[in-house]
Enzyme design. Structure first.
Site, PDB file in Angstrom:
ATOM      1  CB  CYS A 107      -0.839  -0.117   1.231  1.00 33.76           C
ATOM      2  SG  CYS A 107      -1.683  -1.415   1.581  1.00 33.76           S
ATOM      3  CG  HIS A 248      -3.177   3.282   2.082  1.00 38.59           C
ATOM      4  ND1 HIS A 248      -3.950   2.748   0.810  1.00 38.59           N
ATOM      5  CD2 HIS A 248      -3.295   2.194   2.859  1.00 38.59           C
ATOM      6  CE1 HIS A 248      -4.320   1.440   0.958  1.00 38.59           C
ATOM      7  NE2 HIS A 248      -3.830   0.967   2.333  1.00 38.59           N
ATOM      8  CG  ASN A 278      -6.570  -1.374   1.659  1.00 37.78           C
ATOM      9  OD1 ASN A 278      -5.873  -1.045   0.767  1.00 37.78           O
ATOM     10  ND2 ASN A 278      -5.909  -1.525   2.871  1.00 37.78           N
TER      11      ASN A 278
HETATM   12  N1  COA Z   1     -18.083  -8.672  10.038  1.00 37.88           N
HETATM   13  C1  COA Z   1     -18.370  -8.872  11.229  1.00 37.88           C
HETATM   14  N2  COA Z   1     -17.702  -9.351  12.439  1.00 37.88           N
HETATM   15  C2  COA Z   1     -16.577  -9.102  12.267  1.00 37.88           C
HETATM   16  C3  COA Z   1     -15.848  -8.878  10.800  1.00 37.88           C
HETATM   17  C4  COA Z   1     -16.995  -8.702   9.833  1.00 37.88           C
HETATM   18  N3  COA Z   1     -16.474  -8.371   8.597  1.00 37.88           N
HETATM   19  N4  COA Z   1     -14.566  -9.204  10.671  1.00 37.88           N
HETATM   20  C5  COA Z   1     -14.032  -9.544  11.890  1.00 37.88           C
HETATM   21  N5  COA Z   1     -15.359  -9.538  12.987  1.00 37.88           N
HETATM   22  C6  COA Z   1     -15.217  -9.829  14.032  1.00 37.88           C
HETATM   23  C7  COA Z   1     -13.990 -10.782  14.453  1.00 37.88           C
HETATM   24  O1  COA Z   1     -14.139 -12.149  14.208  1.00 37.88           O
HETATM   25  C8  COA Z   1     -14.068 -10.623  16.243  1.00 37.88           C
HETATM   26  O2  COA Z   1     -15.230 -11.424  16.492  1.00 37.88           O
HETATM   27  P1  COA Z   1     -14.803 -12.206  18.098  1.00 37.88           P
HETATM   28  O3  COA Z   1     -14.845 -11.101  18.981  1.00 37.88           O
HETATM   29  O4  COA Z   1     -15.931 -12.928  18.293  1.00 37.88           O
HETATM   30  O5  COA Z   1     -13.560 -12.917  17.800  1.00 37.88           O
HETATM   31  C9  COA Z   1     -14.890  -9.096  16.070  1.00 37.88           C
HETATM   32  O6  COA Z   1     -15.344  -8.838  15.084  1.00 37.88           O
HETATM   33  C10 COA Z   1     -13.710  -8.119  16.614  1.00 37.88           C
HETATM   34  O7  COA Z   1     -12.910  -8.405  15.783  1.00 37.88           O
HETATM   35  P2  COA Z   1     -11.493  -7.610  15.833  1.00 37.88           P
HETATM   36  O8  COA Z   1     -10.547  -7.957  14.726  1.00 37.88           O
HETATM   37  O9  COA Z   1     -10.965  -7.361  17.241  1.00 37.88           O
HETATM   38  O10 COA Z   1     -11.931  -6.138  15.002  1.00 37.88           O
HETATM   39  P3  COA Z   1     -11.366  -4.718  15.126  1.00 37.88           P
HETATM   40  O11 COA Z   1     -12.023  -3.748  15.998  1.00 37.88           O
HETATM   41  O12 COA Z   1      -9.911  -4.796  15.494  1.00 37.88           O
HETATM   42  O13 COA Z   1     -11.375  -4.220  13.709  1.00 37.88           O
HETATM   43  C11 COA Z   1     -10.314  -4.325  11.760  1.00 37.88           C
HETATM   44  C12 COA Z   1     -11.029  -5.056  12.620  1.00 37.88           C
HETATM   45  C13 COA Z   1      -9.799  -5.124  10.457  1.00 37.88           C
HETATM   46  C14 COA Z   1     -11.472  -3.293  10.950  1.00 37.88           C
HETATM   47  C15 COA Z   1      -9.178  -3.272  12.355  1.00 37.88           C
HETATM   48  O14 COA Z   1      -8.299  -4.271  13.120  1.00 37.88           O
HETATM   49  C16 COA Z   1      -8.330  -2.663  11.332  1.00 37.88           C
HETATM   50  O15 COA Z   1      -8.916  -1.557  10.898  1.00 37.88           O
HETATM   51  N6  COA Z   1      -7.131  -2.885  11.084  1.00 37.88           N
HETATM   52  C17 COA Z   1      -6.282  -2.137  10.250  1.00 37.88           C
HETATM   53  C18 COA Z   1      -6.309  -2.991   8.930  1.00 37.88           C
HETATM   54  C19 COA Z   1      -5.927  -2.234   7.835  1.00 37.88           C
HETATM   55  O16 COA Z   1      -6.025  -0.904   7.708  1.00 37.88           O
HETATM   56  N7  COA Z   1      -5.156  -3.096   6.980  1.00 37.88           N
HETATM   57  C20 COA Z   1      -4.632  -2.494   5.552  1.00 37.88           C
HETATM   58  C21 COA Z   1      -3.567  -1.750   5.863  1.00 37.88           C
HETATM   59  S1  COA Z   1      -2.911  -1.487   4.453  1.00 37.88           S
END
Ligand code: COA
Length: 321
Positions: A107, A248, A278
């Site tokens: 990215c 980004h 993304n």
């Molecule tokens: N829909 C519903 N639930 C979802 C889900 C979805 N699409 N994706 C994950 N979950 C669930 C998980 O399984 C977890 O369930 P559990 O508590 O029963 O295990 C719960 O939601 C919380 O997951 P978690 O990973 O703690 O969520 P989060 O608050 O960290 O949000 C992201 C997840 C990916 C949105 C967040 O971590 C994030 O934005 N990270 C950066 C990612 C990024 O920008 N990547 C690209 C960089 S280039």
């Protein structure tokens, strides 16, 4: 920067459609990421979506393919290891005076490539450089994995840089990597194996992108402000003088964090994430092209472009428009 172009695949994958594919909801996706829909390049190669973006950028710049000295392509989803995407594009564009190579920086691809383009131009080794970023991430996304399939989309965008006298152009750049955390965003190439084994099957679970969302989020919370701080410090500019911040497009929570940290007006931070998700390396130049086409970028303005992601990599460029 004298021209931009982009290509968005026709197929739109909405949150509502994802609700029918995995256990998720529009509410969860919008609240956690800000994404409403993303484009998917069904049946198209990376070169096929990169080419129209490159052609549009060339047309916008008024340059002919023969005037390009260097083509830098960025992709984490190439069609082949060799020929590289940049070489495929060079052939298809008929840019017969250019040399061409690819950059793999996920990215951060666009800011890394713009920094390389700027360096070649400033040292006099190239006059006109075409940077093309294209991703068909849907090839490596597992559409049964709700933690990644809601986030990523396909797209391509390009920009032309040219040596010119004057005030405008890239004022400062800052690039960094943290390979110690590389596993947080993993897209594997071919497996390590015994080349003489009769069993050389590629495990299907390895073909998909895996992401430790929380680790990536922690990384960006530190990397993005650092990239902004360093690029303005180098140029001797105060954040209040900056007209645009173009991060980004990974996540609205990261974008909101930038707005809060610098006390910015929301309108200063460009966002098109709800419509494309993304798109990795294509994300920043897709913003750039959207902004130019909407007439948002005015001569003399200062804009910071920030990339961050797989590698882990991050970086920023400060441009006088
Ligand atoms: N829909 C519903 N639930 C979802 C889900 C979805 N699409 N994706 C994950 N979950 C669930 C998980 O399984 C977890 O369930 P559990 O508590 O029963 O295990 C719960 O939601 C919380 O997951 P978690 O990973 O703690 O969520 P989060 O608050 O960290 O949000 C992201 C997840 C990916 C949105 C967040 O971590 C994030 O934005 N990270 C950066 C990612 C990024 O920008 N990547 C690209 C960089 S280039």
């Amino acid at each position: 920067m004298i021209g931009t172009g982009s290509y968005q695949p026709e197929t739109c994958l909405t949150n509502q459609m994802l609700e029918g594919m995995v256990e998720t909801s529009d509410e969860w996706i919008v609240q956690r990421t800000g994404i409403k829909e993303r484009r998917i390049a069904i049946g198209k190669s990376t070169a096929e979506i990169a080419l129209p973006a490159a052609q549009r950028a060339l047309e916008d710049s008024g340059k002919s393919p023969e005037e390009i000295d260097l083509i830098i392509a960025c992709t984490a989803t190439p069609d082949s290891y060799t020929p590289s995407l940049s070489c495929v594009l060079q052939g298809k564009l008929g840019a017969k005076n250019a040399f061409a190579f690819d950059v793999i920086a996920a990215c951060s691809g666009f800011v890394y490539a713009a920094d390389i383009a700027d360096s070649y131009i400033k040292c006099g080794k190239a006059k006109t450089v075409l940077v093309v970023c294209a991703e068909v991430l849907s090839r490596i996304i597992d559409y049964t994995d709700r933690s990644t399939c809601c986030i990523f989309g396909d797209g391509a965008a390009a920009a032309v840089f040219e040596a010119r006298e004057g005030e405008e152009g890239i004022l400062s750049t800052y690039m960094r990597s943290d390979g110690s955390k590389g596993e947080a965003l993993l897209a594997k190439a071919l497996p390590v194996e015994d080349p003489f084994s009769s069993d050389r099957e590629y495990p299907s679970s390895d073909r998909f992108l895996k992401m430790d969302g929380k680790e990536v989020y922690r990384f960006t919370a530190k990397a993005v402000p650092q990239a902004i701080d360093e690029v303005i410090k180098q140029a001797g500019v105060d954040i209040s003088e900056v007209d645009w911040i173009v991060p980004h497009q990974a996540n609205t929570r990261i974008i909101d964090m930038v707005i809060r940290r610098y006390g910015l007006e929301r309108e200063k931070v460009f966002v098109n994430l709800p419509y494309y998700g993304n798109t990795s390396s294509a994300s920043v130049p897709l913003c750039l092209d959207d902004m130019r086409r909407q007439g948002l970028l005015k001569k003399g303005q200062l804009a910071i472009f920030v990339g961050f992601g797989g590698g882990l990599t991050y970086g920023s460029i400060l441009i006088r428009i």
